[in-house]
Enzyme design. Structure first.
Site, PDB file in Angstrom:
ATOM      1  N   LYS A  53      -9.165  -1.646 -46.830  1.00 42.65           N
ATOM      2  CA  LYS A  53      -9.756  -1.575 -45.559  1.00 42.65           C
ATOM      3  C   LYS A  53     -10.151  -0.074 -45.016  1.00 42.65           C
ATOM      4  O   LYS A  53     -11.235  -0.101 -44.182  1.00 42.65           O
ATOM      5  CB  LYS A  53      -8.867  -2.341 -44.626  1.00 42.65           C
ATOM      6  CG  LYS A  53      -8.624  -3.755 -44.777  1.00 42.65           C
ATOM      7  CD  LYS A  53      -7.629  -4.452 -44.096  1.00 42.65           C
ATOM      8  CE  LYS A  53      -7.181  -5.941 -44.361  1.00 42.65           C
ATOM      9  NZ  LYS A  53      -6.397  -6.340 -43.472  1.00 42.65           N
ATOM     10  N   GLN A  97      -1.057  -5.562 -40.201  1.00 47.46           N
ATOM     11  CA  GLN A  97      -1.003  -6.237 -41.662  1.00 47.46           C
ATOM     12  C   GLN A  97       0.038  -7.193 -41.867  1.00 47.46           C
ATOM     13  O   GLN A  97       1.247  -6.797 -41.560  1.00 47.46           O
ATOM     14  CB  GLN A  97      -1.032  -5.187 -42.620  1.00 47.46           C
ATOM     15  CG  GLN A  97      -1.269  -5.504 -44.165  1.00 47.46           C
ATOM     16  CD  GLN A  97      -2.731  -6.143 -44.257  1.00 47.46           C
ATOM     17  OE1 GLN A  97      -3.603  -5.819 -43.575  1.00 47.46           O
ATOM     18  NE2 GLN A  97      -2.900  -6.849 -45.135  1.00 47.46           N
ATOM     19  N   ASP A 120      -8.995  -9.318 -36.005  1.00 45.10           N
ATOM     20  CA  ASP A 120      -8.506 -10.280 -37.151  1.00 45.10           C
ATOM     21  C   ASP A 120      -8.923 -11.469 -36.498  1.00 45.10           C
ATOM     22  O   ASP A 120      -8.915 -12.379 -37.103  1.00 45.10           O
ATOM     23  CB  ASP A 120      -6.950 -10.440 -37.170  1.00 45.10           C
ATOM     24  CG  ASP A 120      -6.917  -9.268 -38.700  1.00 45.10           C
ATOM     25  OD1 ASP A 120      -7.688  -9.398 -39.712  1.00 45.10           O
ATOM     26  OD2 ASP A 120      -5.749  -8.975 -38.707  1.00 45.10           O
TER      27      ASP A 120
HETATM   28  N1  GUN Z   1      -2.570 -10.233 -44.963  1.00 44.64           N
HETATM   29  C1  GUN Z   1      -3.452 -10.667 -45.605  1.00 44.64           C
HETATM   30  N2  GUN Z   1      -4.654 -11.104 -45.384  1.00 44.64           N
HETATM   31  C2  GUN Z   1      -4.646 -10.525 -44.155  1.00 44.64           C
HETATM   32  C3  GUN Z   1      -5.923 -10.325 -43.143  1.00 44.64           C
HETATM   33  O1  GUN Z   1      -6.940 -10.846 -43.258  1.00 44.64           O
HETATM   34  N3  GUN Z   1      -5.303  -9.886 -41.896  1.00 44.64           N
HETATM   35  C4  GUN Z   1      -4.126  -9.111 -41.742  1.00 44.64           C
HETATM   36  N4  GUN Z   1      -3.817  -8.747 -40.532  1.00 44.64           N
HETATM   37  N5  GUN Z   1      -3.078  -9.286 -42.627  1.00 44.64           N
HETATM   38  C5  GUN Z   1      -3.379  -9.857 -43.762  1.00 44.64           C
END
Ligand code: GUN
Length: 286
Positions: A53, A97, A120
């Site tokens: 990311k 996360q 998110d």
């Molecule tokens: N863990 C796995 N996928 C995601 C996501 O899309 N956002 C976040 N914050 N954690 C994740």
């Protein structure tokens, strides 16, 4: 046109467009979007996702800052950090996360993020707004990735008989609602559904977010269905598997996303799209 939908290539196109959008915004206000990512603990897969990311954010001109907290950090420490990012005017987007260590209340923590910075789209405020039909909120990134993928592939959702497998709060449920809002005729299935293959095999658009390796076989699929696989299961062999048994199903499908290389890269692209939109909104550019 290939029947394998190349999510990686579509995501690259979105990121190119986003880079141009960031440049245009910067010429107006001499500021760059800023994304803060919080990782708690030592989950090795989460570390890879976060690294990815951050790298993709930098590619499009988003400044990404990374906060690492120890596995045994208290809820108070994490909430303190989120609060300080909430009140920092330079921070446009915040991600915690997932998964979090078991002693932390995920729902409570996610809802600490101010909804305008919740890129998110996980907070109750953003989730509720979708169900109330409000337009001023942030869509959750994975469902948004699915919609964008279909739109860029053949833009054919309105009126489609659709089936979503999985009813999670952050993927299946919001996705079903978003498809409905776009005019699809949607049925959802979860682990309590009797004879799920009888339902899924009548859908022209089949989207699977069950988190169960190769759950969907050829008898679950209608001839010429469009299939989107959101599943990611890392098996003991270290490989990543989708929820759809790709080799078993590919000949029957009109088109299908692979795992990896389908929805995954698109989710990051939509997360960064949400970040740029949040930046533009907070700076009154849109
Ligand atoms: N863990 C796995 N996928 C995601 C996501 O899309 N956002 C976040 N914050 N954690 C994740």
């Amino acid at each position: 046109m290939s029947k394998i939908i190349n999510g990686k290539e579509i995501a690259e196109n979105i990121l190119k467009e986003l880079k141009e959008e960031v440049k245009a915004a910067e010429t107006q206000i001499s500021k760059s979007p800023q994304l803060s990512i919080i990782l708690v603990g030592d989950n090795s897969e989460s570390k890879i996702y976060v690294k990815n990311k951050i790298a993709r954010a930098k590619d499009v001109g988003i400044e990404a800052s990374f906060y690492e907290l120890p596995e045994d950090c208290s809820e108070g420490d994490l909430e303190f950090l989120i609060d300080s990012l909430n009140t920092d005017e330079d921070v446009n987007g915040i991600i915690v996360q997932l998964p979090l260590p078991k002693h932390l209340n995920e729902d409570k923590i996610l809802n600490k993020i101010t909804p305008e910075k919740d890129v998110d789209g996980f907070t109750d405020t953003n989730q509720d707004a979708l169900f109330k039909g409000s337009s001023d909120f942030i869509f959750p990134a994975t469902p948004l990735a699915v919609i964008e993928l279909i739109n860029r592939f053949d833009n054919d959702i309105n009126g489609k008989k659709s089936c979503v497998i999985g009813k999670s709060k952050i993927v299946g449920k919001p996705l079903a609602k978003m498809l409905e809002n776009l005019g699809a005729d949607v049925t959802t299935i979860d682990r309590d559904t009797k004879n799920p293959e009888d339902i899924s095999s009548s859908a022209d658009l089949l989207i699977v977010a069950a988190g169960s390796k190769h759950l969907v076989k050829e008898n679950w699929v209608k001839e010429d269905a469009l299939i989107i696989d959101i599943g990611i299961t890392k098996d003991n062999d270290g490989k990543i598997y989708g929820d759809v048994d790709f080799d078993n199903v590919v000949d029957k499908a009109r088109a299908i996303t692979p795992v990896p290389g389908g929805v995954g890269p698109m989710t990051i692209a939509m997360l960064l799209t949400n970040t740029v939109k949040a930046f533009e909104k907070q700076n009154k550019l849109i």
